[in-house]
Design a protein around this motif. Sequence first.
Motif, PDB file in Angstrom:
ATOM      1  N   VAL A  16       0.839  -1.196   0.000  1.00 32.55           N
ATOM      2  CA  VAL A  16       0.000   0.000   0.000  1.00 32.55           C
ATOM      3  C   VAL A  16       0.876   1.249   0.000  1.00 32.55           C
ATOM      4  O   VAL A  16       0.552   2.268  -0.619  1.00 32.55           O
ATOM      5  N   SER A  17       2.023   1.172   0.665  1.00 37.26           N
ATOM      6  CA  SER A  17       2.916   2.326   0.780  1.00 37.26           C
ATOM      7  C   SER A  17       3.457   2.804  -0.560  1.00 37.26           C
ATOM      8  O   SER A  17       3.935   3.940  -0.666  1.00 37.26           O
ATOM      9  N   TRP A  18       3.402   1.975  -1.576  1.00 35.66           N
ATOM     10  CA  TRP A  18       3.917   2.375  -2.888  1.00 35.66           C
ATOM     11  C   TRP A  18       2.813   2.846  -3.837  1.00 35.66           C
ATOM     12  O   TRP A  18       3.090   3.141  -5.002  1.00 35.66           O
ATOM     13  N   ILE A  19       1.566   2.864  -3.362  1.00 39.98           N
ATOM     14  CA  ILE A  19       0.495   3.442  -4.171  1.00 39.98           C
ATOM     15  C   ILE A  19       0.796   4.930  -4.384  1.00 39.98           C
ATOM     16  O   ILE A  19       1.167   5.642  -3.454  1.00 39.98           O
ATOM     17  N   GLY A  20       0.653   5.372  -5.596  1.00 39.51           N
ATOM     18  CA  GLY A  20       0.919   6.771  -5.913  1.00 39.51           C
ATOM     19  C   GLY A  20       2.319   7.045  -6.398  1.00 39.51           C
ATOM     20  O   GLY A  20       2.626   8.170  -6.821  1.00 39.51           O
ATOM     21  N   ASP A  21       3.190   6.041  -6.354  1.00 38.06           N
ATOM     22  CA  ASP A  21       4.543   6.190  -6.890  1.00 38.06           C
ATOM     23  C   ASP A  21       4.532   5.769  -8.360  1.00 38.06           C
ATOM     24  O   ASP A  21       4.391   4.583  -8.669  1.00 38.06           O
ATOM     25  N   TYR A  22       4.665   6.728  -9.248  1.00 34.26           N
ATOM     26  CA  TYR A  22       4.616   6.459 -10.688  1.00 34.26           C
ATOM     27  C   TYR A  22       6.040   6.405 -11.252  1.00 34.26           C
ATOM     28  O   TYR A  22       6.862   7.284 -10.968  1.00 34.26           O
ATOM     29  N   ALA A  23       6.309   5.376 -12.039  1.00 33.23           N
ATOM     30  CA  ALA A  23       7.657   5.183 -12.582  1.00 33.23           C
ATOM     31  C   ALA A  23       8.016   6.306 -13.547  1.00 33.23           C
ATOM     32  O   ALA A  23       7.230   6.658 -14.431  1.00 33.23           O
ATOM     33  N   GLU A  24       9.197   6.857 -13.386  1.00 32.60           N
ATOM     34  CA  GLU A  24       9.668   7.922 -14.269  1.00 32.60           C
ATOM     35  C   GLU A  24      10.318   7.376 -15.533  1.00 32.60           C
ATOM     36  O   GLU A  24      10.518   8.113 -16.497  1.00 32.60           O
ATOM     37  N   ARG A  25      10.637   6.080 -15.520  1.00 32.63           N
ATOM     38  CA  ARG A  25      11.207   5.467 -16.719  1.00 32.63           C
ATOM     39  C   ARG A  25      10.918   3.976 -16.721  1.00 32.63           C
ATOM     40  O   ARG A  25      10.513   3.399 -15.696  1.00 32.63           O
ATOM     41  N   ASP A  26      11.128   3.351 -17.858  1.00 29.57           N
ATOM     42  CA  ASP A  26      10.950   1.916 -17.987  1.00 29.57           C
ATOM     43  C   ASP A  26      12.141   1.173 -17.401  1.00 29.57           C
ATOM     44  O   ASP A  26      13.285   1.663 -17.454  1.00 29.57           O
ATOM     45  N   ALA A  27      11.879  -0.013 -16.861  1.00 31.71           N
ATOM     46  CA  ALA A  27      12.966  -0.908 -16.479  1.00 31.71           C
ATOM     47  C   ALA A  27      13.758  -1.288 -17.729  1.00 31.71           C
ATOM     48  O   ALA A  27      13.236  -1.287 -18.847  1.00 31.71           O
TER      49      ALA A  27
END
Length: 558
Positions: free
Chosen positions: A146-157
Amino acid sequence: MSATWQDLAANKKQRQHAAIPKDWLITPPNNAQLDVTGIPITSGLLTPFELEITGTDDVDHLLKKLATGEWSSVDVTHAYYKRAIVAQQVANCLTEIFVERALARAAECDNYLKTQGKPMGALHGLPVSLKDQICLKGLETTMGYVSWIGDYAERDASLVIILYDAGAVPFVRTNVPQTLMWGETCNSIFGRTVNPHNRNLTCGGSSGGEGALICMKGSPLGVGSDIGGSIRVPSAFNGIYGLRPSSCRIPYEGALNSMLGQDSTPSALGPMSVSLSGVKVFMKAIIDLKPWTKDPLAIRKAWDEDSYKLKEHGGGKDLCVAIIWDNGLILPHPPIRRALEETKVALEAKGMKVIDWPGFDYEQLCAVLVDVWAAGSADDYAAVTAKTGEPVLSTMALEGEPVGEWLAPPKKGISAYALWQLQKKKSELRKAHLDLWESTRSLTGTGRPVDAIISPVVPYAATPHGKNLDLCYTAVWNALDCPACVFPVSTVNPIVDVKQPRDKFLGKSDELIYKSYDPSVYENSPIGLQLIGRTQEDEAVIGMTEIVDAALKEYRAN
């Protein structure tokens, strides 16, 4: 007033549901219907053409249709997306749903083929599913936290960049357990993923969403990860193929993980598929695009065609395979024993030699690996969950049922020096195991050591939820860094796989696992085994698994 972790989880789940096209919703099956693998066909949602596409059992066949333009990537992606959404509604296997984005990517592939007159790459136009730890730019990657909800990736792996270069179409992400360090799949955001063959049973983990989705033929090819069996367990439990490659063969850079920085026994990304051709084409496509130019930890090793053709293994003729009937800790349940026996018969019918693998101290090897994880895992989990106060899950059991611990590391970490001693011990055990493998030269009759090992993946078929209690049959190969490929063998038959009386046990775990077996509970549960090779012999493992798989298919046909 700030949102609670429960509010954040509920909002994320609502947003996921809203991403499903409304005309793709189906009437859910009755809870009493345990086997839901046929729902995509009976739901009426997919057209006959879409069922033909998604019913394909060979990824090479799909790729040929796409490369020639006979099937468009838009049509293929649309078909798999619909089937994936059906799978979601009956098995709860997805996390991120991004239909328009995936179809736009598929259209790019079609346009490239039309304008350039050639496919974009080895995976041209192919829908590929990704475990929810592999970052896609602009999307959240929660990994069950749940703590990572709202974290949007700035780039692709890095792997995603290579998949794009190969012409693939990433189209869904799949469910995982919180922390990834479970052999089942449940978290506080998306809930529990179930086994499509029998929803009372687990799909495995931690790549459980991938296993269930591919089992439902909602994806032809997916990417999982494996630090202790997380590709192999769900592959076996769902009746599909899956490869845990050697460490650092497939680029991990840019993906999220638990215990980032723990590099004594690193996690490995690898393919899961409806076919062995999917496993091979994934590995070759990624390696051919030189992942070491994007990930500093990726090994600079080109695809080895001679290894795939088994040049160092007699060209695939007169192979000698060793079977691990048990690991000295837990005796496998009757269905797993039957699978081993059937595999031996099938291989001997093709002229191969099959011997028993000599014993080894796998208990100590497994214990060292678990202690390595435990060195800092509790601190790692606490640091992540502190943001929202969400609880760290302590069980995968159904609510209200007795807790069944799969892995319970000590809450207190250890010193760097103590960790070094564990790593030293692991190195010593790896050397001892290498010497053991070399010593089998005197047993094979080929002049070579054993070509491969065949072993249970776990000592049972897919278990009821919260009951996947063992990891040693898989984790030891992570500690040894041996590539291992899972192949399906059969399903549990309560009439054939009867419980055998026993009054002596190898230990408490062996007794617990023995008592857990009820043939009627495991009915229809898939049975898979793993073929293990030596470090960096990924190509040879694929080649040998193809031989074993073909022998088994011929055996079953007769």
